[in-house]
Scaffold this motif. Structure first.
Motif, short mmCIF file in Angstrom:
data_model
loop_
_atom_site.label_atom_id
_atom_site.label_comp_id
_atom_site.label_asym_id
_atom_site.label_seq_id
_atom_site.Cartn_x
_atom_site.Cartn_y
_atom_site.Cartn_z
N SER A 3 30.91 32.77 35.46
CA SER A 3 31.79 32.27 34.40
C SER A 3 31.11 31.17 33.62
O SER A 3 30.40 30.34 34.16
CB SER A 3 33.08 31.73 35.01
N GLU A 141 39.99 39.50 38.83
CA GLU A 141 38.64 38.95 38.91
C GLU A 141 37.76 39.77 39.84
O GLU A 141 36.59 40.04 39.54
CB GLU A 141 38.71 37.49 39.38
N LEU A 146 34.36 39.27 38.09
CA LEU A 146 34.39 37.91 37.56
C LEU A 146 34.39 36.91 38.70
O LEU A 146 34.83 37.20 39.81
CB LEU A 146 35.65 37.70 36.71
#
Length: 434
Positions: A3, A141, A146
């Motif tokens: 991220s 996620e 992610l």
């Protein structure tokens, strides 16, 4: 996939919603227009709203529009981007629909998620409902590769159950069974809250709900989150919007919902330290701003009258009450009636003076403010002293901390900040130890 997001913001001034799809040849035109906002017209948090602002029949298209517009313009947008999806504490099918919307928007192959900072969840209920939403975030996620916790979650407090959940946050956040550390903003939704509380007023207007705003601000403070007030729908009433924001700031609630770019400008500028100092006079229970004129601060009104009598005596008429006072009594009376609003330059000066005193080993110092009051042509010299200690310093530093937070996270506003305060004051504010 790592991220690039940072959740270091201490303040959010503006929460600006845009319909994700509208009728017409270009259903994404409202989103596209919002994505072009810059400077003071651009919000700290932009909310592509795929819930109340978008018709149910248009929400599928709304998701596609979010992906398209954010993919194209998200990198250049100066604020954070937090789409609002559908959710409801009492409806599993609506919660699943919201999950599907987030799943599509967060798909890395679609190109939008690298510019999306999180999602806004409306209509939440008790703390278990917040955990359900958090679990969906974690699944999304994981599904898309992610980083865990990279998508922030903001909630809209629109029910009594959600308000009560604010008291559970400190205990629940950080438990290994959830990822509620991802929480970012707590936003009041007074319209649906009024419906949930079955509240009524004679005019049909919304109650003010100061308790809700206080509870949300307190919950945010206790959990290290950001509190945001709900929409002020009388969009032409700029004075009322200012009054609402000023009342909120006294509760520690800096942020407010903005419905138009004009409200965004007002809400972005409102919490910033004043450009110039002001003196206020309490006349008849209302504060009146004095006019800065050559020779002092002048009162220009009819509620207060001053007349000089013989032998150093004065007659002061205040709201129909008449007082005969000597010069010292008059000065004391006026000192009780005035208050001083410092400019950012003045705040910076005071804080720098206190920092220097601390370095010299002094724990407290007196700060003096002086002015010449002019009432009915009569000049009266007044001065007020305020003791500054460490607690006073920290409290005075909140407006400067806000300014520094804006300066750090909104470089698109640097030129406007320099124009507002002057480059020298900006640099001095950035040099403080706050």
């Amino acid at each position: 996939m790592s991220s690039r997001r940072q959740y270091q913001r201490e303040f959010v001034r503006t929460f600006f919603t845009s319909p994700t799809a509208v009728e017409g040849d270009d259903s994404a035109k409202m989103l596209r227009s919002a994505s072009q906002l810059r400077g003071m017209q651009a919000p700290d948090a932009w909310i592509p709203d795929n819930e109340d602002a978008t018709a149910p029949s248009m929400r599928e298209e709304g998701v596609e529009n979010i992906v398209e517009v954010v993919s194209e313009h998200g990198e250049e947008f100066p604020g954070e981007i937090h789409p609002r999806i559908v959710w409801h504490r009492d409806d599993p099918s609506t919660r699943y629909e919201g999950f599907q919307q987030m799943l599509r928007i967060a798909d890395p192959e679609a190109g939008a998620v690298e510019h999306v900072d999180g999602f806004v969840i409306p209509e939440v209920g008790d703390i278990d409902d917040w955990k359900k939403a958090d679990e969906f975030f974690t699944i999304i996620e994981s599904e898309h590769g992610l980083e865990e916790g990279s998508l922030s979650m903001s909630v809209i407090v629109e029910s009594g159950a959600a308000e009560l959940a604010l008291g559970d946050l400190r205990e629940e956040m950080g438990n290994p069974s959830n990822n509620l550390e991802r929480l970012f903003m707590l936003v009041d939704g007074e319209v649906d809250y009024t419906k949930d509380m079955r509240a009524m007023t004679p005019t049909g207007e919304l109650p003010a709900w100061p308790e809700l705003r206080h509870n949300t601000s307190r919950g945010a403070s206790a959990a290290g989150l950001i509190a945001v007030d709900g929409p002020y729908d009388d969009i032409r009433n700029v004075e009322g919007y200012h009054a609402r924001m000023e009342e909120n700031r006294a509760k520690g609630m800096i942020g407010i919902w903005s419905l138009t770019p004009g409200q965004v400008v007002e809400a972005n500028e409102g919490p910033l330290p004043p450009e110039t100092e002001r003196w206020l006079l309490d006349v008849g229970g209302s504060e009146v701003e004095l006019d800065d004129v050559e020779g002092g601060q002048a009162y220009d009104g009819t509620e207060l009258g001053l007349e000089e009598l013989d032998e150093g005596m004065y007659r002061l008429e205040d709201g129909g009450e008449i007082h005969e006072l000597d010069e010292e009594q008059l000065r004391e009376r006026l000192v009780e009636m005035v208050s001083y609003v410092p400019s950012m330059d003045d705040i910076v000066d005071s804080m720098a003076e206190f920092e220097a005193a601390k370095e010299a080993g002094r724990g407290a110092i007196a700060m003096t403010q002086s002015a010449t009051l002019v009432v009915d042509g009569i000049e009266v010299e007044i001065s007020t002293d305020r003791m500054w200690d460490e607690a006073t310093y920290q409290a005075a530093g909140t407006p400067i901390a806000l300014f520094r937070d804006v300066h750090e996270h909104r470089p698109d506003q640097h030129d406007e900040l320099k124009e507002r305060y002057g480059p020298e004051v900006v640099e001095r504010a950035l040099d403080l130890d706050v």
